[in-house]
Design an enzyme around this catalytic site. Sequence first.
Site, mmCIF file in Angstrom:
data_model
loop_
_atom_site.group_PDB
_atom_site.id
_atom_site.type_symbol
_atom_site.label_atom_id
_atom_site.label_comp_id
_atom_site.label_asym_id
_atom_site.label_seq_id
_atom_site.Cartn_x
_atom_site.Cartn_y
_atom_site.Cartn_z
ATOM 1 N NE ARG A 1 41.457 -13.248 12.229
ATOM 2 C CZ ARG A 1 40.870 -12.102 12.582
ATOM 3 N NH1 ARG A 1 41.458 -10.944 12.309
ATOM 4 N NH2 ARG A 1 39.719 -12.114 13.220
ATOM 5 C CG ASP B 1 33.866 -7.563 14.392
ATOM 6 O OD1 ASP B 1 34.458 -7.330 15.469
ATOM 7 O OD2 ASP B 1 34.432 -8.091 13.416
ATOM 8 C CB THR C 1 40.599 -4.016 17.895
ATOM 9 O OG1 THR C 1 40.118 -2.947 17.055
ATOM 10 C CG2 THR C 1 40.239 -5.344 17.243
ATOM 11 C CE LYS D 1 38.026 -8.561 19.030
ATOM 12 N NZ LYS D 1 39.430 -8.963 18.727
ATOM 13 C CB THR D 2 34.187 -13.435 15.219
ATOM 14 O OG1 THR D 2 34.460 -12.047 14.963
ATOM 15 C CG2 THR D 2 33.009 -13.868 14.368
#
Length: 332
Positions: free
Chosen positions: A217, A109, A158, A64-65
């Site tokens: 990740r 975020d 999230t 997302k980032t």
Amino acid sequence: MRIQTPEALREEDELDVSLRPQRLSEFVGQHSLKEQLQVAIEAARRRGDALDHLLLAGPPGLGKTSLAQIVASELDVTFVQTAGPALERKGDVAAFLTALEPRSVFFVDEIHRLNRALEETFYPAMEDRRLPITVGQGAGARVVTLDLPPFTLVGATTRSGLLTTPLRDRFGIQARLETYGVEDLATIVRRSARILGVELEDAGARAIAARSRATPRVANRLLKRVRDFAEVRGRGVVDARAADDALALLEVDELGLDRLDREILEAICAKFGGGPVGLSTLAVAVGEEADTIEDVYEPYLLQCGFLQRTPRGRIATPAAYRHLGLDAPRLL
């Protein structure tokens, strides 16, 4: 592993940033979302206007980032980043919004953790590009409205269910990132290996990808640890054997479950007869916080089909017993 040294933390963060894709063409997976963004970005670029506000939802670690940074990069505009919990007062929001350059991307975020009182500050900013500010106190207070430049608010969450409807509806583009398949993860591992200068065989990439919990990740984190193992105890090449040996040392099994994942399953299966067992009881049994189990470990165990959530608590499935090599009770 918890890093206590600030210098080490900065080094790790810089390495993570270096592995992020810079353009949509470099971003692996999420094909439908990439197509939508390509069209929206090109349209905004041709009009010379800011991209519509964008909401990105999905589990941690899916990109997302990275996508928010890519949007700013593709539009060739400034990228400003903060997080929902960091915005405590209306003045914090005003400081960010009034400092934005035209067409900037403002990334928030964990936007679901935004203070409810602050949400209303975003409404006129998102819709009308105006920011009402109260000046003074008491009877002499007055409202001053500041004009804002065109900007794009990119929110990442999230827990999309925790967003209020008025805030969610103000995002013109809403997208959910899905978990990754092994092939896409292997492609990500190979790309990261090239950036890190790691000699990687295809079998090693697939071994890492298969144990990455469907998350880029995690794949990048495992690659770094396998690289260390290959350099110290191997011949410097990440092949299938080096990956298997390194991940065995890290106690990560063939499905990506680590030691605490297995402790959770073993507690339910062996200590509580397969369940149902309450979350707080389970947390005490494995010595971990209930929130950590629910947010970090449980989603993947559910995804693997090892757990069931019921009104009475968590229940282990027959698949969980098979994975642990235990005999399932006849009731299951």
